[in-house]
Design a protein around this motif. Structure first.
Motif, PDB file in Angstrom:
ATOM      1  N   GLY A 112      97.239  31.789   3.635  1.00 13.36           N
ATOM      2  CA  GLY A 112      96.070  31.459   4.438  1.00 13.36           C
ATOM      3  C   GLY A 112      96.165  31.821   5.900  1.00 13.36           C
ATOM      4  N   GLN A 113      97.327  32.322   6.335  1.00 13.21           N
ATOM      5  CA  GLN A 113      97.465  32.617   7.765  1.00 13.21           C
ATOM      6  C   GLN A 113      96.458  33.666   8.199  1.00 13.21           C
ATOM      7  N   ALA A 114      96.140  33.629   9.480  1.00  9.04           N
ATOM      8  CA  ALA A 114      95.142  34.541  10.039  1.00  9.04           C
ATOM      9  C   ALA A 114      95.696  35.960  10.142  1.00  9.04           C
ATOM     10  N   GLN A 160      92.685  29.717   3.807  1.00 14.12           N
ATOM     11  CA  GLN A 160      92.404  30.063   5.207  1.00 14.12           C
ATOM     12  C   GLN A 160      91.757  28.897   5.939  1.00 14.12           C
ATOM     13  N   GLU A 169      91.190  35.225  12.513  1.00 15.17           N
ATOM     14  CA  GLU A 169      90.893  35.682  11.149  1.00 15.17           C
ATOM     15  C   GLU A 169      89.713  36.630  11.240  1.00 15.17           C
ATOM     16  N   GLN A 209      85.902  32.898   4.341  1.00 12.96           N
ATOM     17  CA  GLN A 209      87.254  32.367   4.312  1.00 12.96           C
ATOM     18  C   GLN A 209      87.573  31.806   2.928  1.00 12.96           C
ATOM     19  N   TYR A 214      94.534  26.489   6.744  1.00 12.89           N
ATOM     20  CA  TYR A 214      95.334  27.010   7.849  1.00 12.89           C
ATOM     21  C   TYR A 214      94.605  26.789   9.176  1.00 12.89           C
ATOM     22  N   GLN A 215      93.305  27.038   9.196  1.00 19.56           N
ATOM     23  CA  GLN A 215      92.499  26.799  10.396  1.00 19.56           C
ATOM     24  C   GLN A 215      92.586  25.334  10.809  1.00 19.56           C
ATOM     25  N   TYR A 223      91.658  28.763  16.889  1.00 16.15           N
ATOM     26  CA  TYR A 223      91.444  29.577  15.693  1.00 16.15           C
ATOM     27  C   TYR A 223      90.070  30.214  15.820  1.00 16.15           C
TER      28      TYR A 223
END
Length: 104
Positions: free
Chosen positions: A43-45, A72, A60, A68, A75-76, A86
């Motif tokens: 899920g990282q950007a 994601q 992202e 998303q 993660y945000q 973010y």
């Protein structure tokens, strides 16, 4: 514009700004001989960095119509919950609006 074109444009525009450091954050799987190596965080950007003052920045990038994933979004929430910034960016202008106040 494609996601890659947007991402490249963001890096081009902000890459020389001394008040920010921004780089590509890849995720994936690679085979090294018989070993399988996973890298990155689910899920990282697409882009990660640091704003002046030490604030974590995650960007992202999505093309028009892109959405998303659940990972994601999680993660945000983690980045924002810990005081980071973010940005869900479909353009350079989206990033500029989100980080403008940190670049004064």
């Amino acid at each position: 514009m494609t996601e890659q074109e947007i991402l490249n444009e963001i890096l081009r525009v902000f890459g020389t700004d001394l008040r920010i450091r921004l780089w590509r954050a890849n995720t994936g799987v690679a085979r090294m001989g018989r070993r399988v190596v996973r890298f990155g965080v689910p899920g990282q950007a697409d882009l990660t960095g640091i704003l002046s003052g030490g604030i974590r920045l995650e960007v992202e990038v999505k093309a028009e119509g892109g959405r998303q994933t659940a990972e994601q979004k999680n993660y945000q929430a983690m980045i924002e919950g810990l005081g980071g910034v973010y940005v869900l960016a479909k353009s350079v202008e989206d990033v500029q609006r989100a980080i403008g106040r940190y670049l004064t």
